[in-house]
Each structure stands twice: as structure tokens, then as C-alpha cells.
Design an enzyme around this catalytic site. Sequence first.
Site, PDB file in Angstrom:
ATOM      1  N   SER A 152     -39.605 -39.007 -20.244  1.00 28.72           N
ATOM      2  CA  SER A 152     -39.179 -37.795 -19.559  1.00 28.72           C
ATOM      3  C   SER A 152     -38.273 -36.938 -20.453  1.00 28.72           C
ATOM      4  CB  SER A 152     -38.494 -38.171 -18.237  1.00 28.72           C
ATOM      5  OG  SER A 152     -38.331 -37.055 -17.398  1.00 28.72           O
ATOM      6  N   ASP A 192     -47.802 -37.246 -11.392  1.00 28.02           N
ATOM      7  CA  ASP A 192     -46.383 -37.081 -11.735  1.00 28.02           C
ATOM      8  C   ASP A 192     -45.790 -35.919 -10.925  1.00 28.02           C
ATOM      9  OD1 ASP A 192     -43.898 -36.507 -13.044  1.00 28.02           O
ATOM     10  OD2 ASP A 192     -44.636 -37.541 -14.824  1.00 28.02           O
ATOM     11  N   HIS A 196     -44.103 -40.470 -11.698  1.00 26.13           N
ATOM     12  CA  HIS A 196     -43.189 -40.314 -12.837  1.00 26.13           C
ATOM     13  C   HIS A 196     -42.568 -41.654 -13.216  1.00 26.13           C
ATOM     14  CE1 HIS A 196     -40.974 -37.709 -15.545  1.00 26.13           C
ATOM     15  NE2 HIS A 196     -39.823 -38.216 -15.141  1.00 26.13           N
TER      16      HIS A 196
END
Length: 244
Positions: free
Chosen positions: A120, A185, A225
Site C-alpha cells: 500500500s 481492493d 486490500h
Amino acid sequence: MTTPTPELPLVIPPTGNHTASVIFCHGLGDTGEGWRPITDTLSKDLPHVKWVLPHAPTGEVTADNKKSMPRWFDIISHDFESAAEDRAEIMMAARMIDEFIQREVDAGVPPERVVVGGFSQGAAAVLLAGLTSRPEDGFAGGKEGWKLGGLVVLSGWLPLRNSFQELLSPHAAQMPIFWGHGTDDSVVRHKVADTFMKKLTSECGIPMVESSPGLSFRSYRAWDHSVCPRELRDLSDFLRRVVP
């Protein structure tokens, strides 16, 4: 440029003869400790690898009501395609990664045997550190551009999207890159990642490949995610290929 002084990274020694290092930067609000279970799993197939899991400094995050948390740089908005970006802080994050790389080089590991990865926000910082030349803002090899063993981008995005191409290092097109992203995601949408991937390949000249230097983009169906088991297997294969 003076960078923040984060606490010492978590280091997981190799279980065999040390011939390569992987530096992995966590995501927003996490610490290096959060990735220890995953690196413990990966290290079974990579006994020669030393794992370096840095902890980001703590600071306010504008996009999260200025809440204070571990972060590599401030995020103005979670609209990664069009929101303003804090260039100075993003550059500072890349410089921190430069320093982690240089520590491994100083310890005797050639840059070509160092892989840098992130999840991320950590992945965003890694893309900048690994693919650009930053003569004024970089440290050591980051000034002219690192020639690394590879980059790992998990659920990430491209930072400084409007000027990234201008910063490309002479080694960018030869850099092996593994990019994994879940199709569901909800933080960094898969469509956004796909747009940035195409920017790297079409505008920045990084070839799209599967087993050679260049970008390997893998999508993981119905995954949000986070990292899924199949992604970890693919990542292990990538690492065994670029730093055997």
C-alpha cells in the site's frame, strides 16, 4: 534534506548463508512487526535472505482527519488518481528507503542482491525510491538511481504521478518488478492500479513481462486490500528468481 529518524527496523536473520536482503515497508498505520508472520513463511523457501522490516515514523494523516499514526508520508486524499500530493514528504520517504538500502550495501550486500518491497503506502514509497534518480533529494544510490535486484509492489499506487516520468532512473527499464493487486481492493482500487501500471509501461518505457527484467502485474480475483496465499506463492517464486 534531513529525514526523520525512525526507530531501528525489525531484522529477521537468514537461516542459511546470507547472500541477499529484502527490505519491506509496511502500509499506513502498521509497523514492521505486522509483516513478521508473512516473512517467517517466505523465509522457509529463502534461507539465504535477511529480512529488514522498517517502522515508519508517526505523523498526522490529512485524509484520515489528521489522525496520528505510522506513515511514510502524509496522504492528502485517498483519491490516488487526482488528489494533491505532498511532494516533500514523499521524497523524504524515498530517502529513508535509500538509507535502508545503503545500510545493506555497507554491510557487504551488493545492490543487485537487494530487493525492496512494500504494501500500500509502503509500496508507493518503494516505487519512487527504486525507479527514480533524485540528485537533490536522494541519498547514496538514490541520487543517480539504484540498480537493485528487484522491486515488490503489493496493493500500491504510483506516487508523484504527474512528474514520475521525469524522475526515471537509467536503470528503471531493467528493474524486475512484481506488482500484486486484488480485484476487489476497496482502498486502492484495481482500476487505479491498472491505470498506473499502464502509465509505467506505456509512458515510462518499463516492459510488461513475466520472467525477465520489467513489470509483472498479477491480479487476484475477489481479493480486497490485503495479501492472499496465491500472491505469496507468486512472490516467493519472484524472489527466488531475482535473488536466487
